[in-house]
Design a protein around this motif. Structure first.
Motif, short mmCIF file in Angstrom:
data_model
loop_
_atom_site.label_atom_id
_atom_site.label_comp_id
_atom_site.label_asym_id
_atom_site.label_seq_id
_atom_site.Cartn_x
_atom_site.Cartn_y
_atom_site.Cartn_z
N ALA A 1 0.86 -1.29 0.19
CA ALA A 1 -0.12 0.05 -0.09
C ALA A 1 0.95 1.12 0.00
O ALA A 1 0.55 2.41 -0.53
CB ALA A 1 -1.00 -0.01 1.20
N GLY A 2 1.95 1.06 0.58
CA GLY A 2 2.84 2.26 0.70
C GLY A 2 3.49 2.65 -0.84
O GLY A 2 3.44 3.63 -1.32
N GLY A 3 3.53 1.59 -1.58
CA GLY A 3 3.90 1.57 -3.02
C GLY A 3 2.82 2.36 -3.63
O GLY A 3 3.25 3.35 -4.63
N ASN B 1 -9.22 2.53 10.35
CA ASN B 1 -8.05 3.43 10.30
C ASN B 1 -6.96 3.17 11.63
O ASN B 1 -7.23 2.47 12.38
CB ASN B 1 -8.65 4.90 11.19
N ASN B 2 -5.74 3.58 11.13
CA ASN B 2 -4.54 3.40 11.87
C ASN B 2 -4.42 4.80 12.21
O ASN B 2 -4.01 5.63 11.32
CB ASN B 2 -3.47 2.88 10.97
N PRO B 3 -4.41 5.28 13.46
CA PRO B 3 -4.31 4.54 14.60
C PRO B 3 -5.81 4.38 15.61
O PRO B 3 -5.60 3.79 16.65
CB PRO B 3 -3.58 5.36 15.49
N SER C 1 -8.41 6.46 -1.17
CA SER C 1 -8.95 5.75 0.09
C SER C 1 -7.66 4.75 0.48
O SER C 1 -7.70 3.86 -0.44
CB SER C 1 -10.24 5.00 -0.03
N ASP C 2 -7.10 4.67 1.57
CA ASP C 2 -6.20 3.95 1.79
C ASP C 2 -6.87 2.70 2.58
O ASP C 2 -7.31 2.82 3.84
CB ASP C 2 -5.06 4.70 2.68
N GLU C 3 -6.70 1.34 2.35
CA GLU C 3 -7.76 0.36 2.87
C GLU C 3 -6.91 -0.80 3.19
O GLU C 3 -7.64 -1.92 3.12
CB GLU C 3 -8.66 0.03 1.99
N PRO C 4 -5.70 -0.74 3.70
CA PRO C 4 -5.06 -2.30 3.85
C PRO C 4 -5.97 -3.00 4.94
O PRO C 4 -5.45 -4.11 5.31
CB PRO C 4 -3.81 -1.91 4.29
N TYR C 5 -6.65 -2.52 5.93
CA TYR C 5 -7.39 -3.05 6.84
C TYR C 5 -8.72 -3.58 6.44
O TYR C 5 -9.56 -4.01 7.24
CB TYR C 5 -7.25 -2.38 8.24
N ARG C 6 -9.16 -3.39 5.30
CA ARG C 6 -10.74 -3.60 4.84
C ARG C 6 -11.04 -4.80 5.23
O ARG C 6 -12.50 -4.95 5.84
CB ARG C 6 -10.56 -3.57 3.25
N THR D 1 -4.27 -0.20 -1.45
CA THR D 1 -4.36 -1.26 -0.57
C THR D 1 -3.17 -2.47 -0.75
O THR D 1 -2.36 -2.23 -1.53
CB THR D 1 -5.84 -1.81 -0.54
N SER D 2 -3.30 -3.37 0.03
CA SER D 2 -2.20 -4.47 0.19
C SER D 2 -2.81 -5.42 0.88
O SER D 2 -3.77 -5.70 1.44
CB SER D 2 -0.92 -3.81 0.77
N PHE D 3 -1.83 -6.61 0.60
CA PHE D 3 -2.01 -7.96 1.34
C PHE D 3 -1.42 -8.14 2.36
O PHE D 3 -1.40 -9.22 3.06
CB PHE D 3 -1.77 -9.01 0.37
N SER D 4 -0.80 -6.96 2.82
CA SER D 4 0.27 -6.83 4.05
C SER D 4 -0.44 -7.25 5.44
O SER D 4 0.03 -8.09 6.36
CB SER D 4 0.79 -5.51 4.57
N LYS D 5 -1.82 -6.89 5.71
CA LYS D 5 -2.27 -7.22 6.95
C LYS D 5 -3.33 -8.29 6.80
O LYS D 5 -3.44 -9.03 7.73
CB LYS D 5 -3.05 -5.78 7.30
N GLU E 1 6.47 -9.09 2.10
CA GLU E 1 6.43 -9.57 0.92
C GLU E 1 6.22 -8.44 -0.18
O GLU E 1 6.33 -8.51 -1.35
CB GLU E 1 5.54 -10.60 0.57
N ARG E 2 5.82 -7.14 0.40
CA ARG E 2 5.51 -6.23 -0.45
C ARG E 2 4.78 -6.05 -1.95
O ARG E 2 5.14 -6.17 -2.77
CB ARG E 2 6.77 -5.55 -0.78
N ILE E 3 3.46 -6.58 -1.42
CA ILE E 3 2.34 -6.78 -2.57
C ILE E 3 1.04 -5.89 -2.43
O ILE E 3 0.55 -6.11 -1.23
CB ILE E 3 2.24 -8.25 -2.80
C1 LIG Z 1 -2.69 3.20 6.98
C2 LIG Z 1 -1.79 2.51 6.53
N1 LIG Z 1 -1.33 2.53 5.27
C3 LIG Z 1 -0.44 2.21 4.51
C4 LIG Z 1 0.30 1.24 5.14
C5 LIG Z 1 1.66 0.61 4.44
O1 LIG Z 1 1.12 -0.83 4.04
P1 LIG Z 1 1.98 -1.46 3.26
O2 LIG Z 1 3.22 -2.49 4.11
O3 LIG Z 1 1.27 -2.53 2.38
O4 LIG Z 1 2.95 -0.90 2.36
C6 LIG Z 1 0.46 0.83 6.69
C7 LIG Z 1 1.14 -0.17 7.21
O5 LIG Z 1 1.02 -0.01 8.59
C8 LIG Z 1 -0.82 1.40 7.24
O6 LIG Z 1 -1.08 1.35 8.61
#
Ligand SMILES: Cc1ncc(COP(=O)(O)O)c(C=O)c1O
Length: 393
Positions: A106-108, A178-180, A212-217, A240-244, A251-253
């Protein structure tokens, strides 16, 4: 050393999360890992689903040639199609593979979208508290963050967002769950936000985008679901990502998706494809792209995170902590009983409990507890949480 001044300054400021992470390493060496209760990082503690390993095994044994070669910068067609099919189950709009760019997490994806959109000095409205890496991403692309505090229940302050719009506003960046805070924004709020941005886009004569940043969807509790931004506003991106949800942060995807109804969406996607390339990502990791195409409907067992949330919330509530029960993600954002959240977090540190001051997320007077940890860690930390609370009440 000839490190650039800007980087030197960023290194000195460092992030609170990293500081706590480093403090954790020191304390674990001194007291033993089992005696340090580390709630500082959003590093999922659950193992990826069993199907992930099985999929990898099948892929390793695939005799096809060129599996590790360069590919189109947007990613593999089969993976993009799998992502689009998944999105179509959750939005009323119909996405195709042409709406998807596979990214390095998601960062990328955030960096790709911001680089695609921002002219130097363009403003991006961000509700606070927020994931502070956004500041660095914004700086990478010469954007200017405009912070708007959320309401006391961490919902969007829609009039506040409206007042923050200027002729330099390029986008609003939201993160739900949301984070945090663990807040999940409601459908109606997204609808109103979409209408508001539509009005300003027409007024300014250029689109104000919604990112919309949604890695926790997929990490939501009590039967909650995350409403679709695509259904709320045409000029929108999902990153978004598959990180969480698959526990694959190393794995950065991930991916970025454009709303299929976005005006001039072809140019947006072409820009994103170019940015994915010139940011040096070139394309998202090939092996992982192949894997996630088979895992779109999978996730870790969310009930296990819900149990951790309940364990933590029940325990802290009995000790007198005040907080809003999170609807998703794996973070709790309680109030600190004193204004100085850094001092409170330091007091917890003396009990070998590592959390992050809310100030680190532009949410002072709070602290973030990442509960993606063993249940035992939560249970064993509780007496320490209680002792520190007693000291300050
Ligand atoms: C809100 C939010 N966006 C993006 C990221 C980055 O996720 P990724 O590891 O998939 O790059 C994080 C990681 O903690 C996050 O909490």
């Amino acid at each position: 050393m000839a490190v650039a001044k800007k980087i030197q300054a960023a290194m000195e400021k460092s992030s609170w999360i990293r500081k706590m992470f480093e403090e954790g390493i020191t304390r674990k060496a001194k007291f033993g890992a089992e005696n340090v209760f580390d709630f500082s990082l959003g590093n999922p503690n659950l193992e990826p689903p069993i199907k992930f390993k099985k999929t990898l095994m099948d892929l390793v044994n695939d005799p096809s040639p060129a599996l590790h070669a360069y590919m189109p910068n947007a990613g593999l067609m089969a993976t993009r199609k799998a992502v689009a099919d998944y999105l179509n189950k959750h939005n009323r709009k119909v996405c195709g593979p042409e709406d998807i760019v596979m990214t390095v997490g998601a960062g990328g994806a955030l960096n790709v979208v911001l680089k695609t959109l921002l002219n130097p000095g363009d403003e991006v409205i961000i509700p606070s508290p927020y994931f502070v890496e956004y500041n660095f991403y914004m700086d990478n692309h010469q954007g200017v963050p405009k912070i708007v505090k959320t309401n006391p229940d961490f919902s969007l302050d829609l009039p506040g967002i409206e007042s923050a719009v200027t002729e330099r506003t390029k986008a609003v960046l939201i993160n739900s769950p949301n984070n945090p805070t663990g807040k999940v924004y409601g459908k109606e709020d997204l609808q109103v936000l979409g209408e508001l941005l539509g009005v300003y886009s027409r007024k300014l004569g250029q689109a104000v985008y919604l990112i919309s940043d949604e890695p926790y969807r997929k990490i939501v509790y009590d039967g909650l679901s995350v409403p679709s931004v695509f259904d709320a506003y045409p000029e929108s991106f999902v990153v978004t990502s598959f990180s969480k949800d698959l526990s694959l942060p190393g794995e950065r995807i991930g991916y970025a998706a454009v709303n299929p109804e976005m005006n001039d969406k072809g140019t947006a996607v072409a820009g994103m494809v170019l940015c994915n390339r010139v940011l040096g990502y070139v394309n998202a990791p090939a092996f992982m792209q192949r894997a996630v195409a088979h895992l779109m409907d999978e996730s870790v067992d969310i009930a296990l995170y819900q149990r951790k949330r309940d364990l933590l919330c029940n325990g802290l509530s009995e000790c007198g902590y005040e907080f809003l029960k999170p609807g998703g993600a794996f973070y709790l954002f309680p109030k600190t009983p004193i204004e100085d959240d850094v001092a409170f977090v330091q007091a917890l540190q003396e009990e070998n409990i590592l959390t992050v001051p809310g100030s680190g997320f532009v949410g002072p007077g709070h602290m973030r507890i990442a509960y993606c940890v063993d249940d035992r860690t939560i249970e064993k930390a509780m007496p320490g949480f209680e002792r520190v609370m007693k000291k300050y009440r």
